[in-house]
Design a protein around this motif. Structure first.
Motif, PDB file in Angstrom:
ATOM      1  N   GLY A 137      -2.073  -7.019  11.904  1.00  0.00           N
ATOM      2  CA  GLY A 137      -2.547  -5.687  11.534  1.00  0.00           C
ATOM      3  C   GLY A 137      -1.508  -4.823  10.846  1.00  0.00           C
ATOM      4  N   ASN A 138      -0.234  -5.041  11.148  1.00  0.00           N
ATOM      5  CA  ASN A 138       0.815  -4.198  10.568  1.00  0.00           C
ATOM      6  C   ASN A 138       0.950  -4.342   9.063  1.00  0.00           C
ATOM      7  OD1 ASN A 138       1.640  -3.011  12.935  1.00  0.00           O
ATOM      8  ND2 ASN A 138       3.574  -4.101  13.073  1.00  0.00           N
ATOM      9  N   HIS A 139       0.505  -5.455   8.505  1.00  0.00           N
ATOM     10  CA  HIS A 139       0.846  -5.764   7.123  1.00  0.00           C
ATOM     11  C   HIS A 139      -0.296  -5.618   6.133  1.00  0.00           C
ATOM     12  CE1 HIS A 139       3.997  -7.460   9.585  1.00  0.00           C
ATOM     13  NE2 HIS A 139       4.770  -7.323   8.539  1.00  0.00           N
ATOM     14  N   VAL A 140      -1.464  -5.223   6.598  1.00  0.00           N
ATOM     15  CA  VAL A 140      -2.637  -5.122   5.727  1.00  0.00           C
ATOM     16  C   VAL A 140      -2.407  -4.128   4.595  1.00  0.00           C
ATOM     17  CG1 VAL A 140      -5.107  -4.593   5.644  1.00  0.00           C
ATOM     18  CG2 VAL A 140      -4.139  -5.713   7.646  1.00  0.00           C
ATOM     19  N   ARG A 141      -1.681  -3.061   4.862  1.00  0.00           N
ATOM     20  CA  ARG A 141      -1.483  -2.040   3.822  1.00  0.00           C
ATOM     21  C   ARG A 141      -0.544  -2.518   2.721  1.00  0.00           C
ATOM     22  NH1 ARG A 141       2.348   2.711   6.145  1.00  0.00           N
ATOM     23  NH2 ARG A 141       4.120   1.417   6.678  1.00  0.00           N
ATOM     24  N   TYR A 142       0.209  -3.599   2.956  1.00  0.00           N
ATOM     25  CA  TYR A 142       1.116  -4.144   1.938  1.00  0.00           C
ATOM     26  C   TYR A 142       0.512  -5.317   1.179  1.00  0.00           C
ATOM     27  CZ  TYR A 142       4.736  -1.409   4.266  1.00  0.00           C
ATOM     28  OH  TYR A 142       5.471  -0.387   4.809  1.00  0.00           O
ATOM     29  N   ASP A 143      -0.205  -6.171   1.896  1.00  0.00           N
ATOM     30  CA  ASP A 143      -0.803  -7.362   1.284  1.00  0.00           C
ATOM     31  C   ASP A 143      -1.772  -7.967   2.291  1.00  0.00           C
ATOM     32  OD1 ASP A 143      -1.253  -9.364  -0.629  1.00  0.00           O
ATOM     33  OD2 ASP A 143       0.881  -9.545  -1.073  1.00  0.00           O
ATOM     34  N   ARG A 144      -2.675  -8.799   1.794  1.00  0.00           N
ATOM     35  CA  ARG A 144      -3.659  -9.427   2.679  1.00  0.00           C
ATOM     36  C   ARG A 144      -2.964 -10.318   3.710  1.00  0.00           C
ATOM     37  NH1 ARG A 144      -5.646 -10.796  -2.357  1.00  0.00           N
ATOM     38  NH2 ARG A 144      -5.391 -12.972  -1.800  1.00  0.00           N
ATOM     39  N   PRO A 145      -3.400 -10.288   4.969  1.00  0.00           N
ATOM     40  CA  PRO A 145      -2.768 -11.104   6.007  1.00  0.00           C
ATOM     41  C   PRO A 145      -2.705 -12.588   5.657  1.00  0.00           C
ATOM     42  CG  PRO A 145      -4.216  -9.518   7.018  1.00  0.00           C
ATOM     43  CD  PRO A 145      -4.449  -9.410   5.535  1.00  0.00           C
ATOM     44  N   GLU A 146      -3.737 -13.100   4.990  1.00  0.00           N
ATOM     45  CA  GLU A 146      -3.699 -14.518   4.656  1.00  0.00           C
ATOM     46  C   GLU A 146      -2.560 -14.846   3.679  1.00  0.00           C
ATOM     47  OE1 GLU A 146      -7.341 -12.782   2.406  1.00  0.00           O
ATOM     48  OE2 GLU A 146      -6.339 -12.511   4.342  1.00  0.00           O
ATOM     49  N   GLU A 147      -2.169 -13.856   2.836  1.00  0.00           N
ATOM     50  CA  GLU A 147      -1.017 -14.068   1.950  1.00  0.00           C
ATOM     51  C   GLU A 147       0.281 -14.128   2.756  1.00  0.00           C
ATOM     52  OE1 GLU A 147      -1.137 -14.846  -1.236  1.00  0.00           O
ATOM     53  OE2 GLU A 147      -3.325 -14.713  -1.135  1.00  0.00           O
ATOM     54  N   ARG A 172      -0.174   7.351   6.643  1.00  0.00           N
ATOM     55  CA  ARG A 172       0.396   6.015   6.867  1.00  0.00           C
ATOM     56  C   ARG A 172      -0.421   4.917   6.187  1.00  0.00           C
ATOM     57  NH1 ARG A 172       4.243   5.999  11.807  1.00  0.00           N
ATOM     58  NH2 ARG A 172       4.625   4.009  10.830  1.00  0.00           N
ATOM     59  N   GLY A 173      -1.323   5.339   5.304  1.00  0.00           N
ATOM     60  CA  GLY A 173      -2.104   4.364   4.554  1.00  0.00           C
ATOM     61  C   GLY A 173      -3.302   3.828   5.287  1.00  0.00           C
ATOM     62  N   GLY A 174      -3.656   4.474   6.399  1.00  0.00           N
ATOM     63  CA  GLY A 174      -4.802   4.036   7.174  1.00  0.00           C
ATOM     64  C   GLY A 174      -4.534   4.172   8.651  1.00  0.00           C
ATOM     65  N   SER A 175      -5.297   3.427   9.452  1.00  0.00           N
ATOM     66  CA  SER A 175      -5.118   3.527  10.902  1.00  0.00           C
ATOM     67  C   SER A 175      -5.514   2.218  11.579  1.00  0.00           C
ATOM     68  CB  SER A 175      -5.949   4.680  11.461  1.00  0.00           C
ATOM     69  OG  SER A 175      -7.315   4.501  11.128  1.00  0.00           O
ATOM     70  N   PHE A 176      -4.957   2.019  12.767  1.00  0.00           N
ATOM     71  CA  PHE A 176      -5.312   0.852  13.562  1.00  0.00           C
ATOM     72  C   PHE A 176      -6.696   1.062  14.166  1.00  0.00           C
ATOM     73  CE2 PHE A 176      -0.667   0.714  13.489  1.00  0.00           C
ATOM     74  CZ  PHE A 176      -0.499  -0.565  12.989  1.00  0.00           C
ATOM     75  N   VAL A 177      -7.471   0.006  14.170  1.00  0.00           N
ATOM     76  CA  VAL A 177      -8.848   0.055  14.664  1.00  0.00           C
ATOM     77  C   VAL A 177      -9.098  -1.192  15.509  1.00  0.00           C
ATOM     78  CG1 VAL A 177      -9.723   1.424  12.707  1.00  0.00           C
ATOM     79  CG2 VAL A 177      -9.697  -1.079  12.556  1.00  0.00           C
ATOM     80  N   ASP A 178     -10.261  -1.214  16.172  1.00  0.00           N
ATOM     81  CA  ASP A 178     -10.628  -2.396  16.937  1.00  0.00           C
ATOM     82  C   ASP A 178     -10.740  -3.601  16.005  1.00  0.00           C
ATOM     83  OD1 ASP A 178     -10.727  -1.020  19.330  1.00  0.00           O
ATOM     84  OD2 ASP A 178     -12.870  -0.602  19.170  1.00  0.00           O
ATOM     85  N   ILE A 179     -10.449  -4.775  16.552  1.00  0.00           N
ATOM     86  CA  ILE A 179     -10.554  -6.004  15.765  1.00  0.00           C
ATOM     87  C   ILE A 179     -11.976  -6.141  15.221  1.00  0.00           C
ATOM     88  CG2 ILE A 179     -10.544  -8.531  15.959  1.00  0.00           C
ATOM     89  CD1 ILE A 179      -8.104  -8.232  17.792  1.00  0.00           C
ATOM     90  N   ARG A 180     -12.060  -6.459  13.949  1.00  0.00           N
ATOM     91  CA  ARG A 180     -13.282  -6.613  13.148  1.00  0.00           C
ATOM     92  C   ARG A 180     -13.799  -5.301  12.594  1.00  0.00           C
ATOM     93  NH1 ARG A 180     -16.386 -11.919  14.352  1.00  0.00           N
ATOM     94  NH2 ARG A 180     -17.645 -10.929  12.783  1.00  0.00           N
ATOM     95  N   ASP A 181     -13.146  -4.170  12.919  1.00  0.00           N
ATOM     96  CA  ASP A 181     -13.549  -2.883  12.353  1.00  0.00           C
ATOM     97  C   ASP A 181     -12.650  -2.465  11.190  1.00  0.00           C
ATOM     98  OD1 ASP A 181     -15.593  -2.672  14.168  1.00  0.00           O
ATOM     99  OD2 ASP A 181     -14.543  -1.279  15.506  1.00  0.00           O
ATOM    100  N   GLY A 182     -11.692  -3.309  10.838  1.00  0.00           N
ATOM    101  CA  GLY A 182     -10.733  -2.954   9.794  1.00  0.00           C
ATOM    102  C   GLY A 182     -10.848  -3.851   8.576  1.00  0.00           C
TER     103      GLY A 182
END
Length: 198
Positions: A137-147, A172-182
């Protein structure tokens, strides 16, 4: 830190953590090796376009176009890379002795913010006792997790699993959410985890 005493204290704290982990039967300790505390101008998370020397890990560019305003940040990034390598190398003999992996994570520390750059840093130790702790979850704002997963691959020793909803209008470019809500594409993340054998 430019303060050698502070660095020595931090190294000693990590030595204590490795010994404690051994005592508790843990196989890895998370280490954030460096953090940018001062306010330096840097690109927004989604605007980073990093160019670096793959042999040295030194960053040459962090954004498209005129990036001269980012000079102090680039200098801080490169200093962090060298200083962190020096400090982590001091810890490797104890990691091997205790059988506890030093698991590096960049945890929004404003350094190593792109997959290939962070993978280069972790791999530069060329040592099985230095690997990666990856937070999905920490890295979504920089690049896709699969990358990130593709770049880090077998360097990953542990995962943090959480989700993040990207919103460029938020500080902060967004917010942490429940899994599958982001914005994490969980089927792709799972496919990539299977592919790298995690």
């Amino acid at each position: 830190s430019p303060d050698a005493g502070k660095v020595a204290n931090d190294v000693a704290s990590m030595e204590t953590a490795l010994l404690a982990a051994e005592g508790y039967g843990a196989d890895a300790v998370l280490l954030v090796p460096c953090r940018l505390e001062e306010k330096l101008e840097m690109p927004l998370p989604w605007d980073f376009d990093i160019e670096f020397d793959e042999k040295t890990g030194m960053v040459q560019r962090v954004a498209e176009g005129d990036h001269s305003k980012y000079g102090p940040y680039i200098e801080a990034q490169n200093h962090a890379t060298e200083a962190s390598r020096k400090a982590v190398r001091k810890l490797i003999p104890l990691a091997e002795k205790t059988g506890v992996v030093i698991a590096l994570e960049n945890v929004w520390n404003n350094f190593w913010v792109k997959p290939k750059l962070f993978a280069n840093f972790v791999a530069s130790f060329k040592n099985p006792w230095v690997q990666c702790y990856f937070d999905i979850g920490n890295h979504v704002r920089y690049d896709r997790p699969e990358e990130w997963l593709r770049a880090l691959g077998k360097l990953i020793v542990k995962l943090h699993v959480k989700d993040f909803a990207v919103d460029h209008s938020k500080a902060r470019g967004g917010s942490f959410v429940d899994i599958r809500d982001g914005d994490v594409d969980w089927p792709r993340v799972r496919q990539e985890l299977d592919r790298i054998g995690y």
